[in-house]
Design a protein around this motif. Structure first.
Motif, mmCIF file in Angstrom:
data_model
loop_
_atom_site.group_PDB
_atom_site.id
_atom_site.type_symbol
_atom_site.label_atom_id
_atom_site.label_comp_id
_atom_site.label_asym_id
_atom_site.label_seq_id
_atom_site.Cartn_x
_atom_site.Cartn_y
_atom_site.Cartn_z
ATOM 1 N N GLU A 192 -12.869 -42.862 1.455
ATOM 2 C CA GLU A 192 -12.311 -41.553 1.800
ATOM 3 C C GLU A 192 -10.806 -41.674 2.016
ATOM 4 O OE1 GLU A 192 -12.809 -37.939 5.077
ATOM 5 O OE2 GLU A 192 -13.172 -40.019 5.671
ATOM 6 N N GLU A 193 -10.054 -40.933 1.226
ATOM 7 C CA GLU A 193 -8.602 -40.895 1.397
ATOM 8 C C GLU A 193 -8.218 -39.935 2.516
ATOM 9 O OE1 GLU A 193 -4.619 -39.560 -1.126
ATOM 10 O OE2 GLU A 193 -6.586 -38.727 -1.608
ATOM 11 N N GLY A 194 -8.752 -38.721 2.447
ATOM 12 C CA GLY A 194 -8.408 -37.695 3.422
ATOM 13 C C GLY A 194 -8.935 -36.354 2.968
ATOM 14 N N ALA A 195 -8.336 -35.286 3.477
ATOM 15 C CA ALA A 195 -8.781 -33.938 3.138
ATOM 16 C C ALA A 195 -7.569 -33.026 3.005
ATOM 17 C CB ALA A 195 -9.743 -33.408 4.198
ATOM 18 N N PHE A 196 -7.758 -31.937 2.233
ATOM 19 C CA PHE A 196 -6.675 -30.996 1.949
ATOM 20 C C PHE A 196 -7.200 -29.573 2.094
ATOM 21 C CE2 PHE A 196 -5.810 -34.916 -0.248
ATOM 22 C CZ PHE A 196 -4.443 -35.104 -0.123
ATOM 23 N N TRP A 197 -6.350 -28.692 2.609
ATOM 24 C CA TRP A 197 -6.731 -27.286 2.752
ATOM 25 C C TRP A 197 -5.474 -26.440 2.926
ATOM 26 C CZ3 TRP A 197 -7.074 -30.987 6.503
ATOM 27 C CH2 TRP A 197 -6.485 -30.734 7.741
ATOM 28 N N GLY A 198 -5.651 -25.120 2.984
ATOM 29 C CA GLY A 198 -4.524 -24.216 3.177
ATOM 30 C C GLY A 198 -4.554 -23.062 2.201
ATOM 31 N N ASN A 199 -3.406 -22.411 2.038
ATOM 32 C CA ASN A 199 -3.313 -21.279 1.114
ATOM 33 C C ASN A 199 -1.940 -21.262 0.464
ATOM 34 O OD1 ASN A 199 -3.438 -18.885 -0.304
ATOM 35 N ND2 ASN A 199 -4.521 -17.784 1.310
ATOM 36 N N LEU A 200 -1.921 -21.647 -0.790
ATOM 37 C CA LEU A 200 -0.703 -21.657 -1.589
ATOM 38 C C LEU A 200 -0.219 -20.245 -1.887
ATOM 39 C CD1 LEU A 200 1.247 -23.451 -3.324
ATOM 40 C CD2 LEU A 200 -0.426 -23.273 -5.170
ATOM 41 N N THR A 203 2.071 -15.967 2.438
ATOM 42 C CA THR A 203 3.508 -15.803 2.666
ATOM 43 C C THR A 203 3.839 -16.197 4.098
ATOM 44 O OG1 THR A 203 3.517 -13.914 1.147
ATOM 45 C CG2 THR A 203 5.448 -14.205 2.539
ATOM 46 N N PRO A 204 4.482 -17.359 4.330
ATOM 47 C CA PRO A 204 4.816 -18.387 3.339
ATOM 48 C C PRO A 204 3.590 -19.239 3.017
ATOM 49 C CG PRO A 204 5.461 -19.124 5.515
ATOM 50 C CD PRO A 204 4.930 -17.727 5.692
ATOM 51 N N PRO A 205 3.657 -20.046 1.947
ATOM 52 C CA PRO A 205 2.531 -20.931 1.628
ATOM 53 C C PRO A 205 2.266 -21.906 2.770
ATOM 54 C CG PRO A 205 4.089 -20.807 -0.193
ATOM 55 C CD PRO A 205 4.746 -20.153 0.972
ATOM 56 N N ARG A 206 0.984 -22.193 3.014
ATOM 57 C CA ARG A 206 0.588 -23.134 4.071
ATOM 58 C C ARG A 206 -0.404 -24.124 3.481
ATOM 59 N NH1 ARG A 206 -1.963 -19.421 8.462
ATOM 60 N NH2 ARG A 206 -2.243 -21.417 9.530
ATOM 61 N N LEU A 207 -0.014 -25.379 3.396
ATOM 62 C CA LEU A 207 -0.881 -26.429 2.874
ATOM 63 C C LEU A 207 -0.924 -27.580 3.873
ATOM 64 C CD1 LEU A 207 0.301 -26.490 -0.851
ATOM 65 C CD2 LEU A 207 -1.800 -25.468 0.050
ATOM 66 N N TYR A 208 -2.120 -28.131 4.074
ATOM 67 C CA TYR A 208 -2.309 -29.159 5.087
ATOM 68 C C TYR A 208 -3.078 -30.344 4.519
ATOM 69 C CZ TYR A 208 -1.174 -25.196 8.094
ATOM 70 O OH TYR A 208 -0.558 -24.110 8.666
ATOM 71 N N ALA A 209 -2.910 -31.476 5.188
ATOM 72 C CA ALA A 209 -3.645 -32.685 4.815
ATOM 73 C C ALA A 209 -3.933 -33.500 6.065
ATOM 74 C CB ALA A 209 -2.841 -33.522 3.822
ATOM 75 N N CYS A 210 -4.976 -34.311 5.978
ATOM 76 C CA CYS A 210 -5.267 -35.301 7.006
ATOM 77 C C CYS A 210 -5.700 -36.578 6.304
ATOM 78 C CB CYS A 210 -6.350 -34.810 7.968
ATOM 79 S SG CYS A 210 -7.984 -34.602 7.212
ATOM 80 N N TYR A 211 -5.807 -37.669 7.047
ATOM 81 C CA TYR A 211 -6.085 -38.959 6.430
ATOM 82 C C TYR A 211 -7.192 -39.696 7.172
ATOM 83 C CZ TYR A 211 -2.946 -40.176 10.271
ATOM 84 O OH TYR A 211 -2.361 -40.274 11.514
ATOM 85 N N CYS A 249 -8.150 -37.325 10.064
ATOM 86 C CA CYS A 249 -9.230 -36.382 9.760
ATOM 87 C C CYS A 249 -10.298 -36.393 10.849
ATOM 88 C CB CYS A 249 -9.867 -36.719 8.416
ATOM 89 S SG CYS A 249 -8.799 -36.442 6.981
ATOM 90 N N ASP A 250 -10.484 -37.524 11.496
ATOM 91 C CA ASP A 250 -11.493 -37.598 12.556
ATOM 92 C C ASP A 250 -11.138 -36.696 13.730
ATOM 93 O OD1 ASP A 250 -13.092 -39.352 11.177
ATOM 94 O OD2 ASP A 250 -12.214 -41.145 12.083
ATOM 95 N N LEU A 251 -9.849 -36.420 13.914
ATOM 96 C CA LEU A 251 -9.410 -35.540 14.988
ATOM 97 C C LEU A 251 -9.266 -34.093 14.524
ATOM 98 C CD1 LEU A 251 -6.669 -37.790 16.648
ATOM 99 C CD2 LEU A 251 -9.055 -37.486 17.353
ATOM 100 N N PRO A 264 -16.711 -30.567 6.311
ATOM 101 C CA PRO A 264 -17.073 -29.153 6.157
ATOM 102 C C PRO A 264 -16.005 -28.182 6.633
ATOM 103 C CG PRO A 264 -18.292 -30.141 7.965
ATOM 104 C CD PRO A 264 -17.574 -31.260 7.280
ATOM 105 N N SER A 265 -15.160 -28.594 7.576
ATOM 106 C CA SER A 265 -14.073 -27.726 8.036
ATOM 107 C C SER A 265 -13.020 -28.568 8.735
ATOM 108 C CB SER A 265 -14.590 -26.635 8.982
ATOM 109 O OG SER A 265 -15.093 -27.207 10.174
ATOM 110 N N CYS A 266 -11.786 -28.052 8.734
ATOM 111 C CA CYS A 266 -10.670 -28.734 9.388
ATOM 112 C C CYS A 266 -9.811 -27.703 10.101
ATOM 113 C CB CYS A 266 -9.816 -29.499 8.373
ATOM 114 S SG CYS A 266 -10.668 -30.861 7.530
ATOM 115 N N THR A 267 -9.012 -28.169 11.049
ATOM 116 C CA THR A 267 -8.163 -27.295 11.853
ATOM 117 C C THR A 267 -6.699 -27.641 11.619
ATOM 118 O OG1 THR A 267 -9.883 -27.147 13.542
ATOM 119 C CG2 THR A 267 -7.655 -26.508 14.199
#
Length: 283
Positions: A192-200, A203-211, A249-251, A264-267
């Motif tokens: 597992e590398e990590g996870a990605f989510w958000g909305n490109l 307005t403005p675009p919001r993109l997130y990642a965890c590891y 990602c664990d947090l 299944p979901s991230c914050t």
């Protein structure tokens, strides 16, 4: 691996032939067929992260926000979008690259997006961008809904690569197109590398990642660092442009399922929970 969604009818448009079907998996009904497609993304994983928000570089670049209100078809594009993707030079190339990744994430292999443009010498260039994952296949005939905006955004963010290196990854998520990797894929892509989510498209675009803390150095060794960032000499990490790292990602996320391993979901850093999350795995 084969993923099948039963096709009930067919609609032919200028740019895509789209079989339709209804979903009974808790997601809105999707269109298209995801057939004989592995969720391991074996190509086109070298998106320049600057392209995720090219308007920050130049206001004439492709603005994803302008894409969502219309169906994804050449004859439905706004004048601004058409100008951005038909512009010659480096800025136009960045806009076309972003659009190619968006199409690949959104549409199915049976769908494509076609348009033409002229280069600096006036020569006509024909572009055909083919779908791959089918996370928002109905976009070919209708505007993009917010939930589909988020799925396409997570996919595009997960395929960014600061080094411009194409790396094979396995993408897993609650979305029907990515929910059930086969045993060989799970075995071949165990890390597992990590996870990605958000909305490109926001307005403005919001993109997130965890590891995944255990795999940070291994991911960096494979030239994948948008989930964890690159270490700075003075401490801290340098994020990929336009992708904010929220931490482990664990947090930040719910624990992955035992069977398929996706989060299944991230914050995000505002405390907002997102369910359109793509978890990436490496060899």
């Amino acid at each position: 691996m084969k993923r099948r969604i039963r096709a009930l009818c067919a609609h032919t448009f200028l740019l895509a032939s789209v079989p339709c079907c209804g979903g009974s998996d808790g997601f809105p009904a999707e269109w298209g067929s995801v057939d004989e497609v592995s969720s391991a993304l074996v190509n086109h994983n070298a998106l320049n992260p600057n392209a995720l928000n090219p308007n920050a570089l130049n206001p004439n670049a492709l603005d994803p926000i302008a894409l969502a209100p219309n169906r994804l078809a050449s004859n439905a594009l706004s004048a601004a979008v058409r100008a951005a993707i038909t512009r010659p030079g480096e800025l136009g190339a960045m806009s076309r690259q972003l659009l190619q990744y968006i199409v690949s994430c959104a549409l199915t292999p049976s769908q494509s997006f076609r348009f033409s443009w002229r280069d600096e010498r006036g020569e006509l260039r024909e572009e055909v961008y083919r779908g791959y994952l089918g996370l928002a296949a109905s976009w070919a005939i209708a505007p993009l809904s917010e939930s589909r905006e988020q799925w396409v955004s997570a996919c595009v963010a997960s395929r960014a690569n600061r080094a411009g290196v194409s790396v094979m990854i396995s993408s897993r998520a609650a979305h029907l197109a990515l929910r059930h990797p086969d045993a060989s894929e799970v075995e071949s892509y165990p890390m597992e590398e990590g996870a990605f989510w958000g909305n490109l498209f926001a307005t403005p675009p919001r993109l997130y990642a965890c590891y995944n803390e255990s795999n940070v150095e291994s991911a960096r060794a494979l030239s994948r660092d948008c989930a964890a960032g690159l270490p700075e000499p003075g401490g801290g990490v340098r994020e990929c442009p336009n992708i904010h790292i929220v931490g482990s990602c664990d947090l930040a996320c719910d624990a992955p399922g035992a069977a398929d391993g996706y989060r299944p979901s991230c914050t995000d850093d505002r405390g907002e929970s997102w369910s359109a999350v793509i978890t990436t795995f490496l060899p």
